[in-house]
Design an enzyme around this catalytic site. Sequence first.
Site, PDB file in Angstrom:
ATOM      1  CD  GLU A 171      29.854  61.221 -57.150  1.00  0.00           C
ATOM      2  OE1 GLU A 171      30.328  62.365 -57.002  1.00  0.00           O
ATOM      3  OE2 GLU A 171      30.119  60.275 -56.384  1.00  0.00           O
ATOM      4  CE  LYS A 179      32.858  62.684 -50.568  1.00  0.00           C
ATOM      5  NZ  LYS A 179      33.912  61.653 -50.778  1.00  0.00           N
TER       6      LYS A 179
END
Length: 400
Positions: A211, A227
């Site tokens: 990420e 997410k």
Amino acid sequence: MSGNGPDGVGTLPAGAVDVPGAPRSCRGRLVERARLEWRLTDGGDPAALAQEFLAAHGLVLDDLGRPAAHDPDGVCGAALYVSAAAGAHAAGGPTGPPTPVPALPDLVVVVHAHAGGSVARPAGDRPTAGGWWLGDWRDSWTAREHADAVEAVRAAIGRGDVYQVNLVGHADAPYTGDPLPALARLAALPGARYGGTLAGLGWAVGCASPETLIALEGGRLVTRPIKGTRPATDVGRRELLASSKERAEHVMIVDLERNDLARVARTGSVRVDELFAVRRWCDLWQAESTVSAAPADGLGLAALLRAVCPGGSVTGAPKLAALAEIAALEPVGRGAGMGALGWVAPGRIDLGLTIRTAAADAQRLHLWAGGGITWGSDPGAEVAEAAAKAAPIRALLAAG
């Protein structure tokens, strides 16, 4: 607080620079020139300290929109690590319970310059002196305690205190041998966009994060929040794409990241370039979006760090209210997890969010994993998701 040069900064053996985001063309010939290490107990603003220290050593990052050229013979850039607690402190939120890794600083800035020739080979290529042994993992909370914390977040959502909170668990295990080769091999995990290591006196961090917390790419600030998770099967992919719960959780964090960037962006320049793309990390599918913006005139590194740290995908919404829930519910601090690790230089920023990250002190390895909790969360499923995220790292570290 310490600011020391390259001599005597680590008891763990050092190799070539392996920091996530460091220019690949330079890694084999970089040498450490200066180092700053800071802990919460030192006081002050870590974001400002980082920018000031960099400027004092030839890396001026007081206007990120200013064009900059790479000096192939002088100072290259700096490794930058910011713990989740330091990010919360800079943002004005609660820093949470004490860290389980007190040897690890909350802020590390390591300035690197180009050497005349190549330096030692990377740590992950060294044979492990004396053999490697990793003991049993000890979790800081039980599955029942984790599930109870999920229910507590759901209750807070029901009261209107928060919309979403990311809960993170910690585990540690004793080891013998040199931990750096095991930590360095985390970079080989599939999808580890921010694979690499950083080490100091009595501590080391190994990252396998997919990420992007914040990057400067083509003159734009970019963040890529992740997410939403499912097993990396055809069924898992279909389930992730079809899940209204996962999509709602994801969009909420995308909105939070848009707002974070808007605080430091040129007016009207924030945009969502990609929404809910499904990508793979090890044996998991994860949903990722890309949000970008043009930096405001005169934006410096310190203001940028205050805006984006700690990352929205590992805190929740609203961010400060989520940090309060995290501080009340998590049994130990996040240590190396859920912070930032990467590379900064004039014209170049590339910081990963330290999910899928482990740390070593002199006796134990430490690991963090968790997930976002919404009103629609199932406690058992959340406990299982955190375990699935930690499993590949546990397995690789045990293999040494």
